[in-house]
Enzyme design. Structure first.
Site, PDB file in Angstrom:
ATOM      1  N   LYS A   1       0.779  -1.159  -0.195  1.00 47.07           N
ATOM      2  CA  LYS A   1       0.080  -0.057  -0.090  1.00 47.07           C
ATOM      3  C   LYS A   1       0.793   1.258  -0.018  1.00 47.07           C
ATOM      4  CE  LYS A   1      -3.726   2.278   0.288  1.00 47.07           C
ATOM      5  NZ  LYS A   1      -3.418   2.894  -1.056  1.00 47.07           N
TER       6      LYS A   1
ATOM      7  N   LYS B   1       5.635   3.337   8.381  1.00 47.77           N
ATOM      8  CA  LYS B   1       4.268   4.092   8.648  1.00 47.77           C
ATOM      9  C   LYS B   1       2.978   3.500   8.613  1.00 47.77           C
ATOM     10  CE  LYS B   1       4.039   7.505   5.528  1.00 47.77           C
ATOM     11  NZ  LYS B   1       3.678   8.471   4.431  1.00 47.77           N
TER      12      LYS B   1
ATOM     13  N   GLN C   1       7.111   3.713   3.946  1.00 45.60           N
ATOM     14  CA  GLN C   1       6.037   3.293   3.940  1.00 45.60           C
ATOM     15  C   GLN C   1       5.664   2.062   4.744  1.00 45.60           C
ATOM     16  OE1 GLN C   1       3.903   5.365   1.524  1.00 45.60           O
ATOM     17  NE2 GLN C   1       2.360   4.878   2.846  1.00 45.60           N
TER      18      GLN C   1
ATOM     19  N   THR D   1      -4.602  13.439   5.409  1.00 42.23           N
ATOM     20  CA  THR D   1      -3.176  13.627   5.727  1.00 42.23           C
ATOM     21  C   THR D   1      -2.890  14.869   6.450  1.00 42.23           C
ATOM     22  OG1 THR D   1      -2.659  12.499   3.633  1.00 42.23           O
ATOM     23  CG2 THR D   1      -0.826  13.449   4.886  1.00 42.23           C
TER      24      THR D   1
ATOM     25  N   LYS E   1       5.297   1.676  -3.012  1.00 40.76           N
ATOM     26  CA  LYS E   1       5.362   3.164  -3.620  1.00 40.76           C
ATOM     27  C   LYS E   1       5.545   3.000  -5.044  1.00 40.76           C
ATOM     28  CE  LYS E   1       4.913   7.495  -2.185  1.00 40.76           C
ATOM     29  NZ  LYS E   1       3.927   7.921  -1.011  1.00 40.76           N
TER      30      LYS E   1
ATOM     31  N   SER F   1      -6.840   5.663   3.650  1.00 39.71           N
ATOM     32  CA  SER F   1      -6.717   4.752   2.547  1.00 39.71           C
ATOM     33  C   SER F   1      -7.140   3.421   2.978  1.00 39.71           C
ATOM     34  CB  SER F   1      -5.185   4.797   1.701  1.00 39.71           C
ATOM     35  OG  SER F   1      -5.223   5.754   0.811  1.00 39.71           O
TER      36      SER F   1
ATOM     37  N   GLY G   1      -2.527   8.322  -4.101  1.00 37.26           N
ATOM     38  CA  GLY G   1      -2.084   9.418  -4.665  1.00 37.26           C
ATOM     39  C   GLY G   1      -0.617   9.826  -3.952  1.00 37.26           C
ATOM     40  N   ASP G   2      -0.023  10.744  -4.308  1.00 38.09           N
ATOM     41  CA  ASP G   2       1.147  11.494  -3.932  1.00 38.09           C
ATOM     42  C   ASP G   2       1.505  12.867  -4.726  1.00 38.09           C
ATOM     43  OD1 ASP G   2       3.529  10.767  -1.640  1.00 38.09           O
ATOM     44  OD2 ASP G   2       4.560  11.535  -3.144  1.00 38.09           O
TER      45      ASP G   2
ATOM     46  N   ASN H   1      -2.092  19.067  -1.688  1.00 42.73           N
ATOM     47  CA  ASN H   1      -3.120  18.379  -0.760  1.00 42.73           C
ATOM     48  C   ASN H   1      -2.757  18.248   0.570  1.00 42.73           C
ATOM     49  OD1 ASN H   1      -3.834  15.337   0.474  1.00 42.73           O
ATOM     50  ND2 ASN H   1      -5.486  16.148  -0.649  1.00 42.73           N
TER      51      ASN H   1
HETATM   52  P1  NDP Z   1       0.925  17.919  -4.163  1.00 48.04           P
HETATM   53  O1  NDP Z   1       1.446  17.473  -5.588  1.00 48.04           O
HETATM   54  O2  NDP Z   1      -0.300  18.043  -3.592  1.00 48.04           O
HETATM   55  O3  NDP Z   1       1.736  19.049  -3.503  1.00 48.04           O
HETATM   56  C1  NDP Z   1       3.061  19.175  -3.304  1.00 48.04           C
HETATM   57  C2  NDP Z   1       3.397  20.506  -2.996  1.00 48.04           C
HETATM   58  O4  NDP Z   1       4.866  20.614  -2.664  1.00 48.04           O
HETATM   59  C3  NDP Z   1       3.344  21.546  -4.056  1.00 48.04           C
HETATM   60  O5  NDP Z   1       2.829  23.012  -3.381  1.00 48.04           O
HETATM   61  C4  NDP Z   1       4.562  21.578  -4.861  1.00 48.04           C
HETATM   62  O6  NDP Z   1       4.911  22.912  -5.286  1.00 48.04           O
HETATM   63  C5  NDP Z   1       5.524  21.371  -3.589  1.00 48.04           C
HETATM   64  N1  NDP Z   1       6.677  20.908  -4.062  1.00 48.04           N
HETATM   65  C6  NDP Z   1       6.698  19.368  -4.562  1.00 48.04           C
HETATM   66  N2  NDP Z   1       8.012  19.073  -5.177  1.00 48.04           N
HETATM   67  C7  NDP Z   1       8.797  20.281  -4.591  1.00 48.04           C
HETATM   68  C8  NDP Z   1      10.168  20.485  -4.855  1.00 48.04           C
HETATM   69  N3  NDP Z   1      10.841  19.757  -5.292  1.00 48.04           N
HETATM   70  N4  NDP Z   1      10.600  21.749  -4.290  1.00 48.04           N
HETATM   71  C9  NDP Z   1       9.897  22.555  -3.775  1.00 48.04           C
HETATM   72  N5  NDP Z   1       8.476  22.519  -3.525  1.00 48.04           N
HETATM   73  C10 NDP Z   1       7.953  21.281  -4.232  1.00 48.04           C
HETATM   74  O7  NDP Z   1       1.563  16.619  -3.131  1.00 48.04           O
HETATM   75  P2  NDP Z   1       1.015  16.297  -1.782  1.00 48.04           P
HETATM   76  O8  NDP Z   1       0.671  17.604  -1.018  1.00 48.04           O
HETATM   77  O9  NDP Z   1       0.159  15.364  -1.691  1.00 48.04           O
HETATM   78  O10 NDP Z   1       2.486  15.862  -1.045  1.00 48.04           O
HETATM   79  C11 NDP Z   1       3.045  16.671  -0.235  1.00 48.04           C
HETATM   80  C12 NDP Z   1       4.255  15.850   0.614  1.00 48.04           C
HETATM   81  O11 NDP Z   1       3.417  15.064   1.419  1.00 48.04           O
HETATM   82  C13 NDP Z   1       5.164  14.760  -0.027  1.00 48.04           C
HETATM   83  O12 NDP Z   1       6.409  14.505   0.421  1.00 48.04           O
HETATM   84  C14 NDP Z   1       4.389  13.200  -0.176  1.00 48.04           C
HETATM   85  O13 NDP Z   1       4.917  12.251  -0.068  1.00 48.04           O
HETATM   86  C15 NDP Z   1       3.866  13.434   1.374  1.00 48.04           C
HETATM   87  N6  NDP Z   1       2.537  12.865   1.524  1.00 48.04           N
HETATM   88  C16 NDP Z   1       1.374  12.712   0.755  1.00 48.04           C
HETATM   89  C17 NDP Z   1       0.263  12.283   1.445  1.00 48.04           C
HETATM   90  C18 NDP Z   1      -1.034  12.207   0.579  1.00 48.04           C
HETATM   91  O14 NDP Z   1      -1.855  11.642   1.030  1.00 48.04           O
HETATM   92  N7  NDP Z   1      -1.076  13.060  -0.510  1.00 48.04           N
HETATM   93  C19 NDP Z   1       0.217  11.381   2.412  1.00 48.04           C
HETATM   94  C20 NDP Z   1       1.470  11.284   3.193  1.00 48.04           C
HETATM   95  C21 NDP Z   1       2.726  12.161   2.641  1.00 48.04           C
HETATM   96  P3  NDP Z   1       4.621  22.826  -7.003  1.00 48.04           P
HETATM   97  O15 NDP Z   1       3.176  22.979  -7.272  1.00 48.04           O
HETATM   98  O16 NDP Z   1       5.455  24.266  -7.397  1.00 48.04           O
HETATM   99  O17 NDP Z   1       5.626  21.650  -7.477  1.00 48.04           O
HETATM  100  O1  2IT Z   2       3.114   8.837   1.679  1.00 51.09           O
HETATM  101  C1  2IT Z   2       2.009   8.507   1.723  1.00 51.09           C
HETATM  102  O2  2IT Z   2       1.609   7.838   2.807  1.00 51.09           O
HETATM  103  C2  2IT Z   2       0.930   8.580   0.716  1.00 51.09           C
HETATM  104  N1  2IT Z   2       1.134   9.268  -0.238  1.00 51.09           N
HETATM  105  C3  2IT Z   2      -0.451   7.999   0.979  1.00 51.09           C
HETATM  106  C4  2IT Z   2      -0.430   6.676   0.288  1.00 51.09           C
HETATM  107  C5  2IT Z   2      -1.709   5.999   0.461  1.00 51.09           C
HETATM  108  O3  2IT Z   2      -1.861   4.759   0.069  1.00 51.09           O
HETATM  109  O4  2IT Z   2      -2.890   6.483   0.886  1.00 51.09           O
END
Ligand code: NDP
Ligand code: 2IT
Length: 444
Positions: A90, A114, A111, A209, A126, A376, A165-166, A240
């Protein structure tokens, strides 16, 4: 040489071109050293750590697609099925030009622990691609997702591997991926999470998240005798995780004054306007300069540097290694109380050590952002029983899961004489369940 040191050395040698993976492994193995060394010969005889750091399976594939100009494009796709000891693989899919095998391996490794911390039956995996979604039309996104799934479908399934998603993968992409999976296999099953509400998605998954991060932060502060209400916070990212972290923080009476994207960052002392941020990022898919243009109280700064703003809480929600030592020094100088990671591994190892050494409460991502994957898993449960729960029901379960994680990591740290070291607490608590399951299942 101790067993832990031997395995760290071997991981460095075998994965020399994957610094993020080495970083993630080193952090975990250093934390669980105390557990391993209490029974070293046994772990060594089982080649236990060698198995822990080696993915069960790595899938790499070609993703050809045709852009709007009729030009053929080729990206590389990945799915790393890291560990299935406690449940089906997952974990999310990341679409970002920086993606290469080392990024997906570090994320898959994190992961595993976690998912264990959530208390739910999910293993770790992943995936993703070096595809850059920025500036692509909806049709280009759809063609890419369909091509990606045309290979991925044969490796996943509701009881084997359930992606989500990520970075760069949200509701739109999950919809296209799900449509193609169903078309190829004919199966209407919970093979992906983060689905839309009309086709099997769970209420509160979008928020999970970010909300979960705040549920954990609030509880961790409470354990340390601090009330979250009335505090100020800096959030990084504007995706997100960041958006729903800001929303929940505000509901808890926290004034959030920053957010950022890969171009620059916003300082808005009156507090981030979440409705405006959602409009700019979720609807228009635009840059933060548009937020600044629409909001009088907001300052826009190019590049990095959110850490320069003095706040009580710092919640990094963008990407790996965004908070370097220089940033950690600024946070300590500003009297920051806590750093809780919404992103995966956003703090470098030296920055983490500096924060901890200077008394900052530090919650690692594998605990603090586990609310997304936990919800999830709740979506998987709803899909299995072919029912949907209310928002309140899912949100209440999420909150309880985050509270449980907070106490588990606190107690694990205390049990191993590292009270207040939540990195160690999270790694140890996550490891113990996986270790017991792996031992029970023999050499596989
Ligand atoms: P999104 O794509 O929705 O948003 C990512 C954000 O981070 C954007 O504002 C983006 O800016 C910025 N960003 C991404 N890459 C870079 C970079 N290299 N340098 C600077 N800014 C950056 O992703 P999420 O919000 O889903 O994910 C954010 C983090 O949270 C990640 O580390 C992800 O692995 C983690 N995560 C996500 C989960 C989820 O459920 N979605 C769960 C657990 C962890 P820009 O748009 O300009 O690229
Ligand atoms: O980093 C993470 O935990 C995620 N991007 C969410 C993974 C999931 O299966 O919901």
């Amino acid at each position: 040489m101790s067993y832990v040191d031997e395995v760290i050395a071997s991981v460095k040698q075998k994965n020399a071109a994957e610094p993020e993976f080495i970083q993630a492994v080193e952090e975990v193995l250093e934390s669980i050293r105390v557990v391993i060394e209490s029974d070293e010969q046994n772990y060594r005889d089982l080649a236990f750590l060698e198995r822990l750091v080696e993915p069960e399976r790595i899938i790499m594939f070609r993703v050809p697609w045709v852009d709007d100009n009729g030009k053929v494009q080729v990206n590389r796709g990945y799915r790393v099925q890291f560990n299935s000891a406690i449940g089906p693989y997952k974990g999310g899919l990341r679409l970002h030009p920086s993606v290469y095998l080392g990024i997906i391996k570090f994320l898959g490794f994190e992961q595993v622990f976690k998912n264990s911390l959530t208390g739910l039956p999910i293993g770790g995996g992943k995936g993703g691609s070096d595809f850059n979604p920025k500036g692509k039309s909806d049709n280009e996104i759809m063609r890419f997702c369909q091509s990606f799934m045309t290979e991925l479908y044969r490796h996943i399934g509701a009881d084997t591997d359930v992606p989500a998603g990520d970075i760069g993968v949200g509701g739109r992409e999950i919809g296209f991926l799900y449509g193609q999976y169903k078309r190829i296999t004919g199966l209407y099953e919970g093979v992906l999470t983060g689905k839309g509400l009309t086709y099997g998605g769970s209420l509160a998954r979008t928020q999970a998240t970010g909300y979960g991060l705040l549920y954990l932060t609030k509880e961790l502060l409470k354990i340390n005798g601090i009330d979250i209400a009335g505090k100020t916070a800096a959030v990084t990212g504007a995706g997100n995780v960041a958006i729903y972290a800001i929303e929940k923080a505000q509901q808890m009476g926290v004034n959030v004054v920053t957010c950022s994207d890969s171009s620059g960052w916003i300082y808005d002392p009156e507090g981030i306007d979440v409705a405006l941020l959602k409009e700019v990022k979720e609807v228009k898919r635009a840059r933060l300069t548009e937020y600044a243009a629409a909001r009088k109280s907001a300052e826009y700064h190019e590049g990095k540097g959110v850490w320069a703003i003095k706040t009580d809480l710092y919640l990094p929600c963008a990407t790996q290694n965004e908070l370097p030592l220089e940033g950690a020094k600024a946070l300590v100088a500003n009297g920051t109380i806590a750093v809780c990671e919404g992103a995966n591994m956003p703090t470098t190892l030296d920055a983490t050590q500096y924060l901890q050494a200077n008394g900052v409460i530090f919650a690692p991502g594998k605990a603090a952002n586990a609310g997304g994957v936990a919800t999830s898993a709740l979506e998987m449960s709803q899909n299995s029983e072919r029912l949907s729960w209310t928002f309140e029901e899912v949100d209440a379960k999420l909150e309880q899961i985050m509270i449980n994680i907070t106490h588990n990591i606190d107690e694990a740290a205390k049990k191993y004489d590292m009270a207040g070291n939540y990195v160690a607490g999270a790694n140890i608590a996550g490891f113990l369940k996986v270790a017991e399951a792996m031992k029970a299942q023999g050499v596989v």
